[in-house]
Design a protein around this motif. Structure first.
Motif, short mmCIF file in Angstrom:
data_model
loop_
_atom_site.label_atom_id
_atom_site.label_comp_id
_atom_site.label_asym_id
_atom_site.label_seq_id
_atom_site.Cartn_x
_atom_site.Cartn_y
_atom_site.Cartn_z
N ILE A 147 0.85 -1.19 0.00
CA ILE A 147 0.00 0.00 0.00
C ILE A 147 0.89 1.24 0.00
O ILE A 147 2.02 1.21 0.48
N ALA A 148 0.34 2.32 -0.54
CA ALA A 148 1.11 3.56 -0.59
C ALA A 148 0.20 4.77 -0.55
O ALA A 148 -0.95 4.72 -0.99
N VAL A 149 0.76 5.84 -0.01
CA VAL A 149 0.15 7.17 -0.08
C VAL A 149 1.25 8.08 -0.62
O VAL A 149 2.27 8.28 0.04
N THR A 150 1.06 8.61 -1.82
CA THR A 150 2.13 9.36 -2.48
C THR A 150 1.60 10.65 -3.10
O THR A 150 0.39 10.88 -3.17
N GLY A 151 2.54 11.48 -3.55
CA GLY A 151 2.17 12.68 -4.29
C GLY A 151 2.65 13.95 -3.62
O GLY A 151 3.47 13.93 -2.69
N LYS A 152 2.11 15.08 -4.10
CA LYS A 152 2.52 16.39 -3.57
C LYS A 152 1.35 17.14 -2.96
O LYS A 152 1.44 18.35 -2.74
N GLY A 153 0.28 16.43 -2.68
CA GLY A 153 -0.90 17.07 -2.11
C GLY A 153 -0.89 17.08 -0.60
O GLY A 153 0.06 16.67 0.06
N VAL A 154 -2.02 17.53 -0.04
CA VAL A 154 -2.16 17.74 1.40
C VAL A 154 -3.33 16.93 1.94
O VAL A 154 -4.43 16.95 1.38
N PHE A 155 -3.08 16.23 3.04
CA PHE A 155 -4.14 15.61 3.81
C PHE A 155 -4.43 16.52 5.01
O PHE A 155 -3.57 16.71 5.86
N ASN A 156 -5.63 17.06 5.05
CA ASN A 156 -6.01 18.00 6.10
C ASN A 156 -7.05 17.33 7.00
O ASN A 156 -8.19 17.12 6.60
N GLY A 157 -6.64 17.00 8.23
CA GLY A 157 -7.55 16.33 9.16
C GLY A 157 -8.64 17.22 9.71
O GLY A 157 -9.59 16.73 10.33
N GLN A 158 -8.51 18.52 9.49
CA GLN A 158 -9.48 19.53 9.94
C GLN A 158 -9.73 19.47 11.45
O GLN A 158 -10.78 19.91 11.93
N ALA A 159 -8.78 18.91 12.20
CA ALA A 159 -8.88 18.96 13.66
C ALA A 159 -8.48 20.36 14.13
O ALA A 159 -7.70 21.05 13.48
N GLY A 160 -9.04 20.76 15.24
CA GLY A 160 -8.73 22.08 15.79
C GLY A 160 -9.44 22.27 17.11
O GLY A 160 -9.94 21.32 17.72
N LYS A 161 -9.50 23.50 17.54
CA LYS A 161 -10.08 23.80 18.86
C LYS A 161 -11.59 23.56 18.93
O LYS A 161 -12.16 23.58 20.01
N LYS A 162 -12.20 23.33 17.76
CA LYS A 162 -13.63 23.01 17.75
C LYS A 162 -13.90 21.60 17.23
O LYS A 162 -15.05 21.21 17.07
#
Length: 465
Positions: A147-162
């Motif tokens: 399995i692989a996760v590749t590339g030049k993109g962004v994974f944004n978990g959208q975690a934060g103070k809310k």
């Protein structure tokens, strides 16, 4: 004629000896042996664009099913590359299958939904070194291969103070007094009791109604894993967490995530791991090598071993390369080399932490060619009394030995150059420093219950040791 034959035989023998000598040198290099033995997955030359399965890049449309169907179609044809093209894609958790390369093109951003129900049903995962059934990791693979996760993109978990972070219980991460948090009796205390009682993992059911955050990327019992080029940000909890897995390559990855427990990469019960060319800018340890907590670690009994970290930059975080505190099954054969660590918030460059409740062992750690700009507490910290004031004493004496530091420069050593707190019943053994320079440490060293450190060409605050 005899002289000519003798000359030829001599030449052949010399050549043969040289070749054997070369082989011996290669065989004697444990790092090369580990790297050469790691299987990097390869994939069929087939592509599946998620847009062909109905994905919409507006950052609002739920693309969970489109990504799932693209992975399914790719799997049904024997594997290949699932492409996420440029744009913003909202999705629930992504579950990878064998022979799948999830590829983010440049300009692609995957936004993970804030709807916690999307991470149900619960899956077999882990929380702080204890297995359980909990919310799905954002990117998850269970018992898969290649399995692989590749590339030049962004994974944004959208975690934060809310979202997600308040569950840690700290006001600075958005928690409000009286609101649910992980320390509530139905959460961590219950999981700890299940650990002590040996409750079967299938019966350790959390998820909805509980408040234990999921990891970001978690291959669980997988083989041949590649994470390359991508960026992870705004993680709920630990970022990369390969657990019970083998042959792991993390190459050129950026972790930029300053939430609670936002460790960059935490191999646990894992073997043959190569972390290289990465940037860690984290809210907790940059790299933390683990092997289970207390009774769970002893039950699983799989040491983390053969781990190479090189050419990485630790920009921010609690520790550069850390072993523990979940370490009950042990850690061995760790090589850290050619790295840079520098931050006023970086508390320790190299850290080993355990206690007599965790137990475990750490052995054969080799740190070479490291440049440290600034650390807050110590360049090297070994602590076998971790969490002593939080009732962390037990009957499992830890063992720490064979820690070798070479070719290191520290410009600002923080509170201590070297800080070691071992145990009288089992002192820390065989620590060596060679060609090490530590400057501006408020106290050169504090060492308790350890064999004398062996110094070669080492200076701390200008004094030779």
């Amino acid at each position: 004629m005899k002289k000519l034959l003798l000359s030829l035989i001599t030449t052949l023998l010399i050549f043969s000896c040289k070749e054997e000598s070369k082989k011996e040198i290669v065989q004697e290099d444990p790092v090369a042996k580990i790297i050469e033995g790691i299987i990097v997955p390869e994939f069929p030359d087939k592509t599946f664009n998620i847009k062909d399965f109905g994905a919409v890049n507006d950052g609002k449309t739920d693309n969970t099913n489109a990504i799932k169907e693209a992975i399914k179609a790719c799997t049904n044809t024997g594997g290949g590359k699932v492409i996420i093209p440029k744009g913003k894609y909202l999705t629930g958790p992504i579950h990878l299958k064998s022979n799948i390369n999830l590829h983010l093109e440049e300009g692609a951003e995957v936004l993970f939904t804030k709807d916690k129900k999307a991470y149900l049903p619960v899956v077999h995962t882990s929380y702080e070194g204890v297995e359980l059934m909990n919310y799905s990791p954002l990117i998850y693979a269970y018992k898969q291969k290649n399995i692989a996760v590749t590339g030049k993109g962004v994974f944004n978990g959208q975690a934060g103070k809310k979202n997600w972070w308040p569950w840690c219980g700290a006001e600075r991460y958005g928690h409000k007094e009286g609101a649910p948090q992980q320390k509530d009796s139905i959460n961590l205390p219950t999981l700890r009791k299940m650990n002590e009682a040996g409750t079967p993992v299938a019966e350790r059911v959390f998820g909805e109604g509980h408040h234990l955050r999921p990891t970001f990327f978690e291959p669980f019992e997988c083989e041949n894993i590649l994470v390359q080029g991508v960026t992870f940000t705004n993680a709920p909890f630990w970022v990369m967490h390969p657990i019970k897995s083998t042959n792991i390559t993390v190459d050129g990855v950026t972790v930029s995530s300053h939430g609670p427990n936002n460790d960059g990469c935490d191999p646990e019960y894992s073997k043959n791991v190569y972390i290289k060319n990465c940037l860690f800018d984290t809210g907790d340890d940059c790299i933390a090598i683990k092997s289970g907590r207390n009774d769970d670690g002893r039950r699983v009994n799989i040491p983390s071993e053969n781990i190479v970290v090189e050419n990485c930059e630790m920009k921010d975080g609690h520790g550069g390369v850390v072993m523990g505190s979940e370490i009950s099954a042990g850690v061995r054969n760790v090589y850290v080399r050619n790295c840079k660590m520098d931050s006023p918030n970086l508390e320790r460059a190299i850290r080993i932490k355990t206690n007599t409740l965790r137990g475990g062992f750490v052995e054969n750690v080799f740190v070479k060619n490291i440049e440290v700009g600034q650390v807050k507490e110590a360049f090297l910290k070994i602590n076998t009394h971790y969490g002593i004031y939080a009732n962390q004493e037990g009957n499992y004496m830890p063992s720490i030995k064979n820690i070798h530091i070479e070719d290191v420069k520290v410009d600002n050593g923080g509170k201590y150059g070297i800080l070691i707190r071992g145990r009288k019943a089992n002192p820390v053994k065989n620590i060596t420093f060679k060609n090490v320079t530590i400057k501006k440490a408020k106290m050169p060293m504090l060492v308790e219950h350890a064999e004398p450190i062996q110094f070669t060409n080492t200076t701390i605050n200008g004094a030779k040791y």
